[in-house]
Design a protein around this motif. Structure first.
Motif, short mmCIF file in Angstrom:
data_model
loop_
_atom_site.label_atom_id
_atom_site.label_comp_id
_atom_site.label_asym_id
_atom_site.label_seq_id
_atom_site.Cartn_x
_atom_site.Cartn_y
_atom_site.Cartn_z
N MET A 1 0.84 -1.20 0.00
CA MET A 1 0.00 0.00 0.00
C MET A 1 0.88 1.25 0.00
SD MET A 1 -1.35 2.65 2.01
CE MET A 1 -1.43 2.24 3.74
N ALA A 2 0.48 2.24 -0.78
CA ALA A 2 1.22 3.50 -0.84
C ALA A 2 0.26 4.67 -0.70
CB ALA A 2 1.97 3.61 -2.17
N ASN A 3 0.81 5.79 -0.24
CA ASN A 3 0.09 7.05 -0.23
C ASN A 3 0.40 7.75 -1.55
OD1 ASN A 3 -0.77 6.78 2.52
ND2 ASN A 3 1.30 7.34 3.15
N ILE A 4 -0.63 8.02 -2.33
CA ILE A 4 -0.43 8.60 -3.65
C ILE A 4 -0.99 10.01 -3.68
CG2 ILE A 4 -0.86 8.32 -6.12
CD1 ILE A 4 -1.25 5.33 -5.59
N ILE A 5 -0.10 10.97 -3.86
CA ILE A 5 -0.50 12.38 -3.93
C ILE A 5 -0.70 12.75 -5.40
CG2 ILE A 5 0.20 14.76 -3.49
CD1 ILE A 5 1.61 13.86 -1.04
N LEU A 6 -1.91 13.15 -5.72
CA LEU A 6 -2.26 13.45 -7.11
C LEU A 6 -2.58 14.93 -7.30
CD1 LEU A 6 -4.25 10.50 -6.49
CD2 LEU A 6 -3.52 10.50 -8.86
N ASP A 7 -1.92 15.52 -8.24
CA ASP A 7 -2.34 16.82 -8.75
C ASP A 7 -3.73 16.65 -9.37
OD1 ASP A 7 -2.02 19.57 -9.78
OD2 ASP A 7 -1.84 18.56 -11.72
N PHE A 8 -4.45 17.74 -9.57
CA PHE A 8 -5.81 17.63 -10.13
C PHE A 8 -5.86 18.13 -11.57
CE2 PHE A 8 -10.33 19.23 -10.37
CZ PHE A 8 -10.90 17.96 -10.43
N ASP A 9 -5.68 19.44 -11.77
CA ASP A 9 -5.77 20.02 -13.12
C ASP A 9 -4.62 19.53 -13.99
OD1 ASP A 9 -8.03 21.44 -12.44
OD2 ASP A 9 -6.95 23.28 -11.94
N GLY A 10 -4.97 18.93 -15.11
CA GLY A 10 -3.96 18.42 -16.03
C GLY A 10 -3.49 17.02 -15.70
N THR A 11 -3.97 16.48 -14.58
CA THR A 11 -3.61 15.13 -14.17
C THR A 11 -4.84 14.24 -14.11
OG1 THR A 11 -1.72 15.94 -12.89
CG2 THR A 11 -2.56 13.75 -12.33
N ILE A 12 -5.87 14.73 -13.46
CA ILE A 12 -7.16 14.05 -13.37
C ILE A 12 -8.24 14.83 -14.12
CG2 ILE A 12 -8.96 13.23 -11.78
CD1 ILE A 12 -6.29 11.66 -11.71
N HIS A 13 -8.17 16.14 -14.03
CA HIS A 13 -9.19 17.05 -14.56
C HIS A 13 -8.67 17.74 -15.83
CE1 HIS A 13 -11.35 21.14 -14.06
NE2 HIS A 13 -12.19 20.29 -14.64
N ASP A 14 -9.43 17.64 -16.91
CA ASP A 14 -9.07 18.32 -18.17
C ASP A 14 -9.55 19.77 -18.09
OD1 ASP A 14 -8.31 18.96 -20.71
OD2 ASP A 14 -9.71 17.63 -21.72
N CYS A 15 -8.87 20.55 -17.26
CA CYS A 15 -9.39 21.87 -16.88
C CYS A 15 -9.31 22.92 -17.98
CB CYS A 15 -8.69 22.38 -15.63
SG CYS A 15 -6.92 22.59 -15.85
N ALA A 16 -8.58 22.64 -19.06
CA ALA A 16 -8.55 23.61 -20.16
C ALA A 16 -9.95 23.88 -20.70
CB ALA A 16 -7.65 23.11 -21.28
N LYS A 17 -10.83 22.90 -20.54
CA LYS A 17 -12.20 23.03 -21.04
C LYS A 17 -12.93 24.19 -20.37
CE LYS A 17 -12.52 19.27 -23.74
NZ LYS A 17 -11.17 18.70 -23.59
N ILE A 18 -12.58 24.48 -19.12
CA ILE A 18 -13.23 25.60 -18.43
C ILE A 18 -12.28 26.78 -18.21
CG2 ILE A 18 -14.97 24.16 -17.32
CD1 ILE A 18 -13.32 24.39 -14.72
N TYR A 19 -10.97 26.51 -18.15
CA TYR A 19 -10.03 27.59 -17.85
C TYR A 19 -9.82 28.52 -19.04
CZ TYR A 19 -5.85 30.11 -16.44
OH TYR A 19 -4.96 31.10 -16.15
N VAL A 20 -9.69 27.96 -20.22
CA VAL A 20 -9.41 28.81 -21.39
C VAL A 20 -10.53 29.81 -21.62
CG1 VAL A 20 -9.09 28.83 -23.90
CG2 VAL A 20 -7.85 27.17 -22.49
N PRO A 21 -11.81 29.40 -21.69
CA PRO A 21 -12.87 30.40 -21.88
C PRO A 21 -12.99 31.37 -20.70
CG PRO A 21 -13.82 28.22 -21.50
CD PRO A 21 -12.36 28.02 -21.73
#
Length: 218
Positions: free
Chosen positions: A1-21
């Motif tokens: 078992m490991a502790n996994i630290i995940l970034d969100f935007d650009g890693t899990i979330h395709d945030c360009a869809k809301i950030y660019v506009p």
């Protein structure tokens, strides 16, 4: 078992869809009110600001603006992103939810860590039902927007065990490099060429994340 630290935007979330506009709405406000002269920004240029904390983004984009104006426009951009999210425009990468579930099924603990404001984190936490995946949530606003390697110290104090860092920008990889941790670099995100070359493993698709973690742990 490991502790996994995940970034969100650009890693899990395709945030360009809301950030660019949303960026374009904020930029238009600055131009219309004569705070900036008009300049055409390509989507690629706008995306290059993703991954930065709001403070660091302004230092890169328009450091000459008064901090009150910066804060005002940050609010405008956030409200537009919030509106787009409520309209269903915010999306996780295809396969991201399955990858997170697989990591859970394999017995790992997942931690959300993003260079974002708390209200942004909570908005997406609710919109995407992220509590089903993550053990705990951390955002840079709660720590005064200090760098992620510094925030990691607080996470490590709270949760013992082995850590793996997952992200698409150098801000994520720095946490692994500073603390001598293994890392997964997500090249499908918003990284620049060669930005993630020092990651332990590189993956071109989020669906490969569970396999990458198991490879690291062997």
């Amino acid at each position: 078992m490991a502790n996994i630290i995940l970034d969100f935007d650009g890693t899990i979330h395709d945030c360009a869809k809301i950030y660019v506009p949303a960026f374009r709405v904020g930029h238009k406000y600055l131009v219309d009110n004569n705070y900036l002269t008009f300049k055409e920004y390509s989507d690629k240029e706008v995306i290059s600001y993703l991954g930065y904390s709001p403070k660091a983004m302004w230092e890169k984009f328009a450091p000459e603006l008064d901090s009150k104006i910066q804060d005002e426009v940050t609010g405008i951009v956030y409200e537009e992103m919030k509106r787009l999210t409520k309209d269903g425009k915010s999306v996780l990468y295809n396969g991201a939810a399955d990858a997170l579930q697989a990591l859970n099924d394999n017995g790992h603990r997942l931690f959300f860590l993003s260079n974002c404001a708390r209200n942004y984190m909570e908005l997406h936490r609710q919109a995407h039902h992220l509590d089903r995946f993550y053990t705990d949530f951390f955002c840079s606003e709660d720590f005064g927007y200090i760098p992620k390697p510094e925030i990691f110290k607080s996470i490590k104090e709270k949760y013992s065990g082995e850590y793996i860092i997952v992200g698409d920008r150098i801000f994520d990889l720095e946490t692994a490099l500073v603390h001598n941790l293994k890392s997964v670099g997500c090249t499908y995100g918003y990284c620049e060429p060669n930005e993630l070359d020092r990651a332990t493993v590189l993956i071109p698709d989020v669906s490969q994340l569970p396999q990458a973690v198991e490879k690291i742990l062997k």
